[in-house]
Structure formats: structure tokens, C-alpha cells
Design an enzyme around this catalytic site. Structure first.
Site, PDB file in Angstrom:
ATOM      1  CG  ASP A 194       8.318   5.024  -0.273  1.00 51.20           C
ATOM      2  OD1 ASP A 194       8.980   4.704  -1.273  1.00 51.20           O
ATOM      3  OD2 ASP A 194       7.275   4.436   0.074  1.00 51.20           O
ATOM      4  CG  HIS A 207       2.159  15.769  -1.932  1.00 51.29           C
ATOM      5  ND1 HIS A 207       2.714  14.543  -2.257  1.00 51.29           N
ATOM      6  CD2 HIS A 207       1.094  15.923  -2.782  1.00 51.29           C
ATOM      7  CE1 HIS A 207       2.045  13.994  -3.254  1.00 51.29           C
ATOM      8  NE2 HIS A 207       1.051  14.812  -3.596  1.00 51.29           N
TER       9      HIS A 207
END
Length: 593
Positions: free
Chosen positions: A502, A472
Site C-alpha cells: 500500500d 483482497h
């Protein structure tokens, strides 16, 4: 800048030195009377006190004949010059005169203490009274021997003749008698100077009053209101004390002429109690001290009402004033010193002001007690101390206003920070969904013919693989770099936001036509297709983009985002890595799908 404790110690030493100087004045021996007061053309003004002898009528029964029959009752006054103090008796003063000039001349006998109740002047020639004039503030202004603020009588003297002045003084307060003989030009000059300086002082006080009232109305801070009470009362007190109120404000009102000064003193005390309590925030230091200050203000206002209504006598009103007059300073000084030691700038000014004020109060108290001479400096010391105190209080209000302004600035900055947090994405620093809606709506309202606005919704292709392969932290770094690249490409006039995950949004306004909107979509595709540099090495992702135009596809942010999302979803279904406008098919294969 010296430490607060050093400043407190310094002013405490100055106060002690001033009190020592007053004590030396008290211990100084009074001057012995001269044989006669010599008047000549060589002088314009002569102090009468060096030639004065005194006789006291404690029983208050002597007549002029009794005084003339007992010349041995007079002796040199064992008091400071010009000040007999608060003696409950009638005073007889004798002043022998000798005119040395070769011709007749008019001299003015003046007592420059307007608060004197009554003074009977007798001019004796060869032992016989030839003139009797009555002075004092017990008479209307128009009935005075000379229509001026001080008490004055014209004397026609002949050279070579033996004259004596006898003055019978009967006053409820202190018998303060700064007596002199002056020529008319000197008297006019003296009065002009006094009116000038007292006019300036009154104008200064009026300006302070207006300033405080305006600030009180604007800020609703009671500190300014109590300062206005103190400034107005102080201005009226000194206007009364120096005799100008009787001359200009109430020339026909004897009661006000004799008693208004007491009323204004109560106003000064009430304002001083509450202003000090508010500025020092005494409740935070001592609830007892705060309660005493509130009680003192209430007693001051009640005393003024009782005195004005005739319930309290003059003597009772002055006794109450003497009892509570020093309380604001006695309580305020230690509290101000304590807060000044803790770094409170306003408290330093209060401490300084009270130190300067205490010098004037001590001089005034000594004057009214008959301990110091009635000189010009002593008679004006209380006014000087009060004006200096008001100046320090102005600095106090300035400091407090600055503190309030700084607190408001801090609150505004904090509010802006919280608003920014609420409108900003924590990871990328871009606008979030809420911030995007707030910033986009005004732009859409201006969209029209020749002023198209485009809303591009971007969804990354292959981002999950980056997270799964590199963690991450790498994914977060990739999102930050994508946001930076989109901002650089879109320009300063565009809005760039991260909706979450995203998904990104670019909103561009002032587009000429749909062709320009399509060109910007292609440039965004190319920009994201370029490799990104992450800690583990280069990384490439793609994106699918859908966009809607205003006003063609909608005029509000919610509608345009929904339709851009519809277009983006259609692009995903068509194979990803493409750009698509709402309601049309404009595929563009990604170079790095």
C-alpha cells in the site's frame, strides 16, 4: 484479388499459348525467293530475305570461283526468313538486285546481328566481282567497313545494270541474318533508335545495380548482392549482344567482342540461381532444390572462369550454358507456385516473372535453333523478358524488405511491451520501483534554484482492515482507485508509482519553492481522505506522507526516496495521518484518520 492457385493457372495458360504460337511459326512455310530485289526512290528500306537463295558448303572448301562456276547449287532456303540456325558449315547466299531509280544511288547493305563472326560480301556486276568487303566481329571496330554496331557495307549501284550480291557466312554460333538494304537516312534513323532504346535499357540496368549494391551494403542481405550480379551481367550482356559494347567499351579488343556475351550469360545464371534460392527460401521447402541452386551458381561461376582462362572452348561454354540455363526457372517455377499457393506475396511475383521470362527464353532458344524468323520482335524478346523479370524481382525485393520492416516493427513493439511490463505495476498500471527510478533520474538532473522537485512517499492508514473485512478483491479495487485519484490530482507532469503493498510515490517537478511543495502534500492528504466507492459500499482510508526536496535533500532518486521514507516513518511515529518533510516537522492531521 484472385487466389494464388488461380493466378498460377492463368499464367500457365498464357505460357502454353505463347509456346503454341512459336510452334506455329516453326511450321509456317518459308517464302519463295523473288526474281530480283527491286530498289527505287519510293522506298527507304527493303528486306533482302525474300530474294535470297542459299548454297551450303559443308566441307568448307568452296572459293568464289567455285561458287560462280556452279550457279545451280543455289536454291530457296528451307528455313525461316533471316535464320539459318546452328549449322556447322559455310553458307553462301545469293541476292539479285535491280535498281529501278532513274539515277545512281548509294544503298547500304546491313546485317543487324552484331554477334556474327565473319561475312564476306561480293558485289557482282555482269557476273564479275567489283566489290569485296569483309564484315563481322572478328575484326577490330576501327577496321569495319562502317564504324557502327551492326555490319554494313555501302553499295554504289547504277540503274539498268544487273547486280548480284554474294555473301559468304562463317560463324561459330547460329547463322542469324536479318539482312536489309537501306538508304543512308534510314540507316542513321535505325541506328539512332537502337542506341536510344538500348541506352535507356542500360541506364535502367545501371540504376538497378546501384540500388541493389546500396541495399546490400545497408542490410547485409545476400539477396540484394545476387540481384546486383544478375542486373549488372544482364545489362552488359545486352549491351554486348546489340553491338554497343564493341563500339563504346572495348572497340580494340576482339576477344571481348566475340566472347563477352558468354561471360555475361554465366553471370546472369549465377545471380539468378542464388537470388531465386534466397527469395524463395528453398531450404525450408526442399534441401535438394536448395542444393541444386547452390551447385548451379557454383558451376556458372566455374564455367565463366574456365572460359575466360582459355581452358573451355566457345562451343563447350555454350553447351554448358544450354545445359543449365533453364534450371533456375524449372526449379523456381514449381517452388514459387507452391509458396504462392500458401500466400507468399514475393513468390507470386517470382512466378509471374519466370512466366514472362520463359516467353523470352523460349523465343531466344527457338531463334538460336533456327526455328523462327529473325524479326525485330524475336531478336528483342529475350531482352524484354529479362527486363520484365528484373521488374518482378524489384517487387520481390520490395515485398521482402516490407516483411523485414514489419518483423522489425513487431520486434520493437514486443520489446516495448516487455519494457512496459518491466516498468509498470500490473495491478494499477502505474510505474513500479524500476520504472520510477528510470523516469525520475532525468528530472532530478534538471532540479535547481527555482526548479525544485519533490518526492512524496505515501503509506496508507487502515488498508489492512479493508483487506481483512472485505477481501483482497476489494483491497485491489481500492488501490486502483487511489492510483487514479493521485494521478488526477498530481497532473500530467508528475510521476505516480506504486512501490508495492500500500505504498505509493508521487514525484512532482518544476516547483517554485518549499511552500508550493507543502501545499501539494496537503492536497494529496485531502484527496485520499475522500471516501472511495467499492462493490460492498463506501470506504475510507487515511495516509501518512513523507517527502524530500531536490536539490536540497539530494539529487538522485535513491537518496530522495530514502529520505522521504524517513520523513514518512517519523510521521507514523507522530500519530499517522500526517505529512512531514525530511528534516522538519510539518504535521497535518488527517480529516479522516
Amino acid at each position: 484479388m484472385p487466389a494464388p492457385s488461380q493466378s498460377v493457372a492463368r499464367w500457365s495458360r498464357w505460357l502454353a499459348l505463347w509456346l503454341l504460337a512459336l510452334a506455329l511459326c516453326v511450321l509456317a512455310a518459308p517464302a519463295r525467293p523473288a526474281d530480283a530485289l527491286a530498289l527505287s526512290d519510293a522506298v527507304q528500306r527493303v528486306d533482302a530475305w525474300p530474294a535470297v537463295t542459299l548454297a551450303t558448303d559443308a566441307a568448307r572448301r568452296w572459293t568464289l570461283d567455285d561458287v560462280l562456276a556452279h550457279p545451280d547449287a543455289f536454291a530457296a532456303a528451307a528455313t525461316p526468313p533471316g535464320n539459318l540456325g546452328p549449322r556447322p558449315a559455310i553458307h553462301w547466299l545469293k541476292l539479285p538486285l535491280h535498281l529501278a531509280a532513274p539515277a545512281a544511288r548509294t544503298w547500304w547493305f546491313a546485317i543487324d546481328y552484331p554477334l556474327l563472326d565473319r561475312a564476306d560480301l561480293y558485289l557482282l556486276r555482269d557476273g564479275q566481282p567489283v566489290v569485296h568487303r569483309v564484315m563481322g566481329n572478328h575484326r577490330p571496330y576501327a577496321q569495319r567497313p562502317l564504324p557502327t554496331r551492326l555490319h554494313a557495307v555501302a553499295l554504289e549501284l547504277q540503274p539498268g545494270v544487273a547486280y548480284e550480291l554474294l555473301l559468304r557466312v562463317d560463324t561459330a554460333g547460329a547463322a542469324i541474318l536479318p539482312m536489309s538494304l537501306m538508304t543512308l537516312p534510314e540507316l542513321m534513323r535505325h541506328e539512332s533508335d537502337t542506341r536510344l532504346w538500348q541506352g535507356l535499357a542500360a541506364g535502367f540496368g545501371l540504376c538497378l545495380f546501384v540500388y541493389a549494391v546500396v541495399r546490400a551494403a545497408a542490410s547485409r542481405d545476400p539477396m540484394f548482392l545476387w540481384f546486383a550480379v544478375a542486373a549488372a551481367s544482364g545489362t552488359l550482356f545486352f549491351f554486348t549482344y546489340h553491338g554497343l559494347a564493341a563500339q563504346y567499351l572495348w572497340p580494340h579488343h576482339v576477344w571481348l567482342t566475340r566472347n563477352a556475351a558468354v561471360l555475361w550469360m554465366y553471370g546472369i545464371l549465377a545471380g539468378g540461381f542464388m537470388f531465386t534460392e534466397h527469395t524463395l527460401a528453398m531450404a525450408k521447402v526442399s534441401r535438394v532444390a536448395s542444393g541444386v541452386m547452390h551447385a548451379g551458381a557454383a558451376v556458372s561461376l566455374l564455367g565463366a572462369v574456365l572460359f575466360a582462362g582459355g581452358v573451355a572452348s566457345y562451343s563447350a561454354a555454350t553447351v554448358l550454358l544450354a545445359s543449365i540455363g533453364l534450371v533456375p526457372m524449372l526449379i523456381g517455377l514449381p517452388v514459387a507456385a507452391y509458396r504462392a499457393h500458401g500466400g507468399d506475396r514475393a513468390a507470386r511475383w517470382i512466378f509471374l516473372g519466370f512466366c514472362l521470362y520463359s516467353l523470352g527464353v523460349a523465343t531466344m532458344a527457338a531463334l538460336n535453333a533456327g526455328l523462327v524468323p529473325a524479326t525485330r520482335w524475336n531478336l528483342h524478346a529475350f531482352q524484354a523478358g529479362s527486363l520484365l523479370l528484373l521488374l518482378c524481382w524489384i517487387m520481390v525485393m520490395s515485398v521482402r524488405a516490407e516483411e523485414v520492416r514489419h518483423a522489425a516493427d513487431r520486434a520493437r513493439i514486443e520489446q516495448e511491451r516487455l519494457t512496459l511490463i518491466a516498468r509498470t505495476d500490473a495491478l494499477t498500471g502505474l510505474l513500479n520501483r524500476r520504472g520510477l527510478h528510470e523516469a525520475l533520474e532525468p528530472r532530478l538532473a534538471r532540479a535547481g534554484a527555482g526548479r525544485l522537485a519533490a518526492v512524496y512517499l505515501i503509506d496508507l492508514d487502515g488498508f489492512k482492515a479493508v483487506n481483512d473485512s472485505h477481501g483482497h478483491d476489494a483491497g485491489d479495487e481500492l488501490l486502483r482507485q487511489i492510483g487514479q485519484r493521485l494521478c488526477a490530482l498530481a497532473g500530467q507532469d508528475a510521476l505516480v508509482a506504486r512501490l508495492g503493498g500500500d505504498e505509493f510515490v508521487v514525484a512532482s517537478s518544476w516547483l517554485a519553492d518549499e511552500t508550493e511543495a507543502t501545499a501539494l502534500a496537503e492536497r494529496l492528504q485531502v484527496a485520499v481522505a475522500e471516501p472511495f466507492t467499492l462493490p460492498h459500499g463506501p470506504c475510507s482510508v487515511g495516509m501518512t506522507l513523507g517527502y524530500a526536496l531536490a536539490p536540497r535533500h539530494g539529487t538522485d532518486a535513491t537518496t530522495l526516496l530514502k529520505r522521504a521514507d524517513t520523513a514518512m516513518y517519523a510521521g507514523k511515529q507522530a500519530g499517522r495521518g500526517r505529512s512531514r518533510a525530511y528534516g522538519g516537522a510539518q504535521p497535518m492531521a488527517a480529516r479522516n484518520a
